[in-house]
Design a protein around this motif. Structure first.
Motif, PDB file in Angstrom:
ATOM      1  N   LEU A 381       0.850  -1.196   0.000  1.00 55.94           N
ATOM      2  CA  LEU A 381       0.000   0.000   0.000  1.00 55.94           C
ATOM      3  C   LEU A 381       0.880   1.238   0.000  1.00 55.94           C
ATOM      4  O   LEU A 381       1.790   1.356   0.825  1.00 55.94           O
ATOM      5  N   ALA A 382       0.611   2.168  -0.913  1.00 60.12           N
ATOM      6  CA  ALA A 382       1.453   3.358  -1.028  1.00 60.12           C
ATOM      7  C   ALA A 382       0.628   4.521  -1.559  1.00 60.12           C
ATOM      8  O   ALA A 382      -0.379   4.326  -2.261  1.00 60.12           O
ATOM      9  N   PRO A 383       1.045   5.754  -1.236  1.00 56.62           N
ATOM     10  CA  PRO A 383       0.357   6.922  -1.796  1.00 56.62           C
ATOM     11  C   PRO A 383       0.547   6.985  -3.310  1.00 56.62           C
ATOM     12  O   PRO A 383       1.599   6.601  -3.830  1.00 56.62           O
ATOM     13  N   ASN A 384      -0.458   7.474  -3.983  1.00 51.85           N
ATOM     14  CA  ASN A 384      -0.398   7.556  -5.444  1.00 51.85           C
ATOM     15  C   ASN A 384       0.329   8.827  -5.860  1.00 51.85           C
ATOM     16  O   ASN A 384      -0.252   9.777  -6.376  1.00 51.85           O
ATOM     17  N   ASN A 385       1.648   8.837  -5.598  1.00 53.57           N
ATOM     18  CA  ASN A 385       2.493   9.958  -5.996  1.00 53.57           C
ATOM     19  C   ASN A 385       3.822   9.405  -6.502  1.00 53.57           C
ATOM     20  O   ASN A 385       4.021   8.181  -6.556  1.00 53.57           O
ATOM     21  N   THR A 386       4.714  10.302  -6.872  1.00 59.52           N
ATOM     22  CA  THR A 386       5.974   9.876  -7.480  1.00 59.52           C
ATOM     23  C   THR A 386       6.784   8.964  -6.556  1.00 59.52           C
ATOM     24  O   THR A 386       7.285   7.920  -6.980  1.00 59.52           O
ATOM     25  N   ASN A 387       6.895   9.352  -5.277  1.00 60.86           N
ATOM     26  CA  ASN A 387       7.682   8.553  -4.339  1.00 60.86           C
ATOM     27  C   ASN A 387       7.055   7.190  -4.086  1.00 60.86           C
ATOM     28  O   ASN A 387       7.742   6.162  -4.047  1.00 60.86           O
ATOM     29  N   GLY A 388       5.731   7.176  -3.909  1.00 61.57           N
ATOM     30  CA  GLY A 388       5.048   5.909  -3.679  1.00 61.57           C
ATOM     31  C   GLY A 388       5.201   4.959  -4.849  1.00 61.57           C
ATOM     32  O   GLY A 388       5.480   3.769  -4.675  1.00 61.57           O
ATOM     33  N   GLN A 389       5.029   5.463  -6.054  1.00 59.93           N
ATOM     34  CA  GLN A 389       5.159   4.628  -7.245  1.00 59.93           C
ATOM     35  C   GLN A 389       6.592   4.154  -7.430  1.00 59.93           C
ATOM     36  O   GLN A 389       6.833   3.007  -7.844  1.00 59.93           O
ATOM     37  N   ARG A 390       7.577   5.013  -7.090  1.00 60.99           N
ATOM     38  CA  ARG A 390       8.982   4.611  -7.232  1.00 60.99           C
ATOM     39  C   ARG A 390       9.323   3.439  -6.303  1.00 60.99           C
ATOM     40  O   ARG A 390       9.976   2.480  -6.722  1.00 60.99           O
ATOM     41  N   LEU A 391       8.864   3.516  -5.066  1.00 61.78           N
ATOM     42  CA  LEU A 391       9.174   2.461  -4.112  1.00 61.78           C
ATOM     43  C   LEU A 391       8.447   1.155  -4.453  1.00 61.78           C
ATOM     44  O   LEU A 391       9.002   0.071  -4.291  1.00 61.78           O
ATOM     45  N   ILE A 392       7.225   1.264  -4.924  1.00 59.41           N
ATOM     46  CA  ILE A 392       6.497   0.066  -5.350  1.00 59.41           C
ATOM     47  C   ILE A 392       7.191  -0.573  -6.549  1.00 59.41           C
ATOM     48  O   ILE A 392       7.366  -1.796  -6.617  1.00 59.41           O
ATOM     49  N   ASP A 393       7.607   0.253  -7.493  1.00 59.96           N
ATOM     50  CA  ASP A 393       8.322  -0.269  -8.665  1.00 59.96           C
ATOM     51  C   ASP A 393       9.616  -0.948  -8.244  1.00 59.96           C
ATOM     52  O   ASP A 393       9.976  -2.004  -8.777  1.00 59.96           O
ATOM     53  N   TYR A 394      10.314  -0.353  -7.279  1.00 63.36           N
ATOM     54  CA  TYR A 394      11.567  -0.947  -6.797  1.00 63.36           C
ATOM     55  C   TYR A 394      11.289  -2.298  -6.140  1.00 63.36           C
ATOM     56  O   TYR A 394      11.987  -3.282  -6.418  1.00 63.36           O
ATOM     57  N   ILE A 461       3.060  -1.275   4.348  1.00 65.21           N
ATOM     58  CA  ILE A 461       2.572   0.093   4.182  1.00 65.21           C
ATOM     59  C   ILE A 461       3.759   1.019   3.920  1.00 65.21           C
ATOM     60  O   ILE A 461       4.718   1.035   4.687  1.00 65.21           O
ATOM     61  N   LEU A 462       3.679   1.804   2.862  1.00 66.56           N
ATOM     62  CA  LEU A 462       4.752   2.727   2.505  1.00 66.56           C
ATOM     63  C   LEU A 462       4.292   4.180   2.626  1.00 66.56           C
ATOM     64  O   LEU A 462       4.755   5.051   1.899  1.00 66.56           O
ATOM     65  N   GLY A 463       3.382   4.420   3.562  1.00 69.93           N
ATOM     66  CA  GLY A 463       2.888   5.767   3.787  1.00 69.93           C
ATOM     67  C   GLY A 463       3.631   6.457   4.925  1.00 69.93           C
ATOM     68  O   GLY A 463       4.461   5.848   5.605  1.00 69.93           O
ATOM     69  N   ASP A 464       3.296   7.725   5.148  1.00 62.40           N
ATOM     70  CA  ASP A 464       3.932   8.465   6.232  1.00 62.40           C
ATOM     71  C   ASP A 464       3.239   8.166   7.555  1.00 62.40           C
ATOM     72  O   ASP A 464       2.329   7.328   7.634  1.00 62.40           O
ATOM     73  N   ALA A 465       3.652   8.878   8.628  1.00 64.34           N
ATOM     74  CA  ALA A 465       3.142   8.577   9.962  1.00 64.34           C
ATOM     75  C   ALA A 465       1.627   8.792  10.065  1.00 64.34           C
ATOM     76  O   ALA A 465       0.913   7.981  10.665  1.00 64.34           O
ATOM     77  N   ILE A 466       1.125   9.858   9.481  1.00 64.67           N
ATOM     78  CA  ILE A 466      -0.313  10.137   9.544  1.00 64.67           C
ATOM     79  C   ILE A 466      -1.096   9.117   8.732  1.00 64.67           C
ATOM     80  O   ILE A 466      -2.114   8.577   9.188  1.00 64.67           O
TER      81      ILE A 466
END
Length: 626
Positions: A381-394, A461-466
């Motif tokens: 699970l990750a936010p739908n932004n550049t960083n989230g997509q990069r980590l999921i791709d990795y 989960i690859l989201g931030d603290a909140i």
């Protein structure tokens, strides 16, 4: 002269991706009892191959794998070619790997043109680093065996670079490359003296041997200079061992240290946090002079200043743009340097290292834990932004190197989108629809409980603290009570010392990776932590992490050479266990922790470096490397 690499056979006998969807998870049970008995009774590769012709499905594929391994051991190249040709026609196996085997078998039979044609068909399909490295090595070996050293050289260089970057083992690659370079004229070598630092190191080593061939004293001096400039280069393995070289591994003698940090502009706050960490670490170092320079200084003036100071070591810059500028001007080319970020360009010196709080390190660590636990279907699970997509791709790219299964991925756009994403991934929405359909068939009240899908065995989960504090409760209430509890993991982004002071309850059971500096129970330097809290009681999480990183950057200077050439050596720092890979990147192994009863406790989770599919044995999952 035909290139014969005996050690190649040793590792090839263990190279088997087994990328078939029919393959059971436990390799010891790959074959049915009857097929396994028949295989054990078979005397050689040919007899195992004949047995495979009378079997079907997974049994046949696994018998073909066994026959392939035996054919390599027996050096039965025609049979190996035949077996792999049959496997390559099977849709559910790793076709690229088997076509590499075909090319290898053809090369061993001197069917070089056919082997090259097979290798040429693989261009553009080599997404796995193991596939690419072996493809380049086989292509180079074919050209070398045909006395075409100039054509072989670029492929040898590419193989060497890929091996160094991805920690792949190809026996005798270094010896074969070195033998090929010695066939080239000095003019040809000069034309290759460009590109990556790995390629330049090989070429300069060959040039020194040609230029100083008639003077052993000059050659020794040139080689010593080469060793200092290309510390950790794979070419070291082809040189005679020198006891005196141990002196080169002694701790660096740093009298003058230059530190490049942003001391102006938008990133000054980050520079201040780093400077605090560096100053704290310098209290325990015997460095005569430390000079801080604003890395945002105009490039020409900055280069002139560094040239005038002649530092023994440089730490920084922090910003990628400034690292790139100094790389283009070669300002730091001959100065040992620890950059405080990753670098997207070509590494220009083996004395240059790159240290960053790279989230990919945590993703890799979690992935290795998942594989060690035998998880087959993680949900990400990750936010739908550049960083989230990069980590999921990795994660997915690395996962494909080691596992035949696919992950389940969910991206959420905002807080309101989280429930829909989670219920859809867990298929709770489908369960609710089924319940609704059943209820319409009866007039009376029907007792019901939603069920979530049962194949998910871990959640990351690859989201931030909140975001993590919103996602975790959704997961808790949407996982079926009939299913086993699914372990939930998160990265250090999920942990905030500020938020944790008032809110831990909703995270109970969550595992996460974190810097030791951010976990009070894991800090060995309690006085330092107390002093930090007294000076900066309200510091943001990112500032605290940068302080730890900068402290380690100074603290590890005495060990940096040994770390760069000793794969199993690591430095225990505030930011984790630090090691240096062959590309000069400092890798971090973080502490595992878990929320439990509104507290955070350290935990030890099983983590080990996985074996890529391409290097797993067909029969027992063991890699054979000498």
């Amino acid at each position: 002269m035909r290139l014969k690499l005996v050690s190649l056979l040793i590792i090839l006998s263990g190279l088997s991706a087994c990328s078939t969807t029919e393959k059971p998870t436990k390799t010891s049970d790959n074959l049915s009892n009857s097929a396994n008995t028949l295989k054990n009774e078979a005397l050689n590769a040919q007899s195992i191959y004949q047995l495979a012709q009378n079997r079907y499905g997974a049994d046949k594929i696994q018998l073909l794998y066994s026959a392939r391994d035996s054919a390599i051991t027996e050096e039965n190249w025609p049979l190996l070619e035949k077996i792999c040709t049959e496997l390559a026609l099977t849709a559910s196996v790793d076709q690229i790997q088997n076509r590499l085997y075909i090319a290898f078998a053809q090369k061993e039979q001197n069917k070089n043109q056919q082997a090259l044609e097979v290798l040429n068909t693989l261009e553009g399909q080599l997404k796995q680093p193991e596939h690419f490295a072996w493809h380049q090595f086989l292509t180079a070996s074919i050209f070398a065996s045909q006395d075409l050293p100039k054509r072989a050289a670029p492929y040898f260089f590419a193989a060497s670079e890929s091996v160094a970057k991805n920690n792949i083992s190809i026996p005798k690659l270094n010896d074969a490359l070195w033998h090929n370079l010695k066939q080239l004229s000095s003019y040809a070598l000069e034309r290759f003296n460009r590109g990556s630092v790995i390629q330049q190191g090989w070429v300069n080593l060959a040039l020194y041997h040609q230029v100083y061939a008639n003077s052993s004293v000059d050659l020794d001096q040139a080689i010593n200079n080469w060793r200092r400039r290309y510390l950790g280069h794979p070419g070291t393995n082809v040189l005679p061992k020198q006891d005196t070289y141990a002196n080169e591994l002694a701790p660096l003698n740093i009298e003058r240290l230059v530190v490049l940090l942003p001391q102006s502009g938008a990133n000054k706050r980050l520079g201040d946090a780093l400077k605090a960490g560096i100053l704290a670490a310098l209290d325990k170092k015997e460095i005569s002079e430390t000079l801080f320079i604003d890395e945002n200084t105009e490039t020409e003036a900055l280069s002139a200043q560094i040239s005038q100071l002649q530092p023994d070591f440089v730490i920084g810059p922090l910003l990628k743009a400034n690292i790139d500028k100094l790389a283009k001007t070669n300002t730091l080319l001959d100065i040992p340097t620890l950059h405080l970020n990753t670098f997207d360009g070509e590494r220009t010196s083996l004395q240059h290292y790159f240290f960053a709080l790279n989230p990919e390190h945590e993703v890799q660590q979690t992935l290795e834990h998942f594989l060690a636990q035998g998880y087959q279907k993680p949900m990400l699970l990750a936010p739908n932004n550049t960083n989230g997509q990069r980590l999921i791709d990795y994660f997915n790219l690395q996962w494909q190197r080691y596992s035949e299964t696919t992950t389940q991925v969910g991206f959420y756009n905002d807080n309101k989108d989280m429930p829909n994403t989670i219920t859809s991934l867990l298929e709770v929405d489908k369960s609710k629809e089924r319940i609704k359909s059943v209820k319409t068939l009866f007039n009376k009240e029907v007792e019901s409980e939603t069920r979530s899908r049962g194949d998910i065995d871990a959640i990351y989960i690859l989201g931030d603290a909140i975001e993590t504090r919103l996602i975790k409760p959704y997961l808790d209430v949407n996982v079926s009570t009939f299913a086993d509890r699914i372990p939930i993991y998160a990265s250090s982004k999920s942990h905030s010392k500020q938020i944790d002071t008032t809110d831990k309850g909703d995270l109970d059971g969550l595992y996460f990776t974190e810097l030791p500096w951010m976990l009070d129970s894991q800090i060995t330097q309690h006085n330092l932590r107390q002093q930090y809290n007294d000076l900066w009681p309200e510091q943001a999480d990112i500032s605290q992490r940068l302080f730890a990183m900068a402290y380690d950057a100074v603290a590890m200077l005495n060990d940096i050479r040994q770390l760069s050439i000793t794969p199993d050596k690591y430095f225990s720092g505030l930011s984790g266990k630090l090691s240096i890979n062959s590309a000069g990147d400092i890798e971090r192994s973080l502490q595992w922790a878990q929320y439990s009863n509104r507290r955070i406790k350290p935990v030890e989770l099983k983590t080990q470096r996985p074996v890529p599919l391409f290097m797993q044995s067909a029969n027992d999952g063991i890699t054979i490397i000498n």
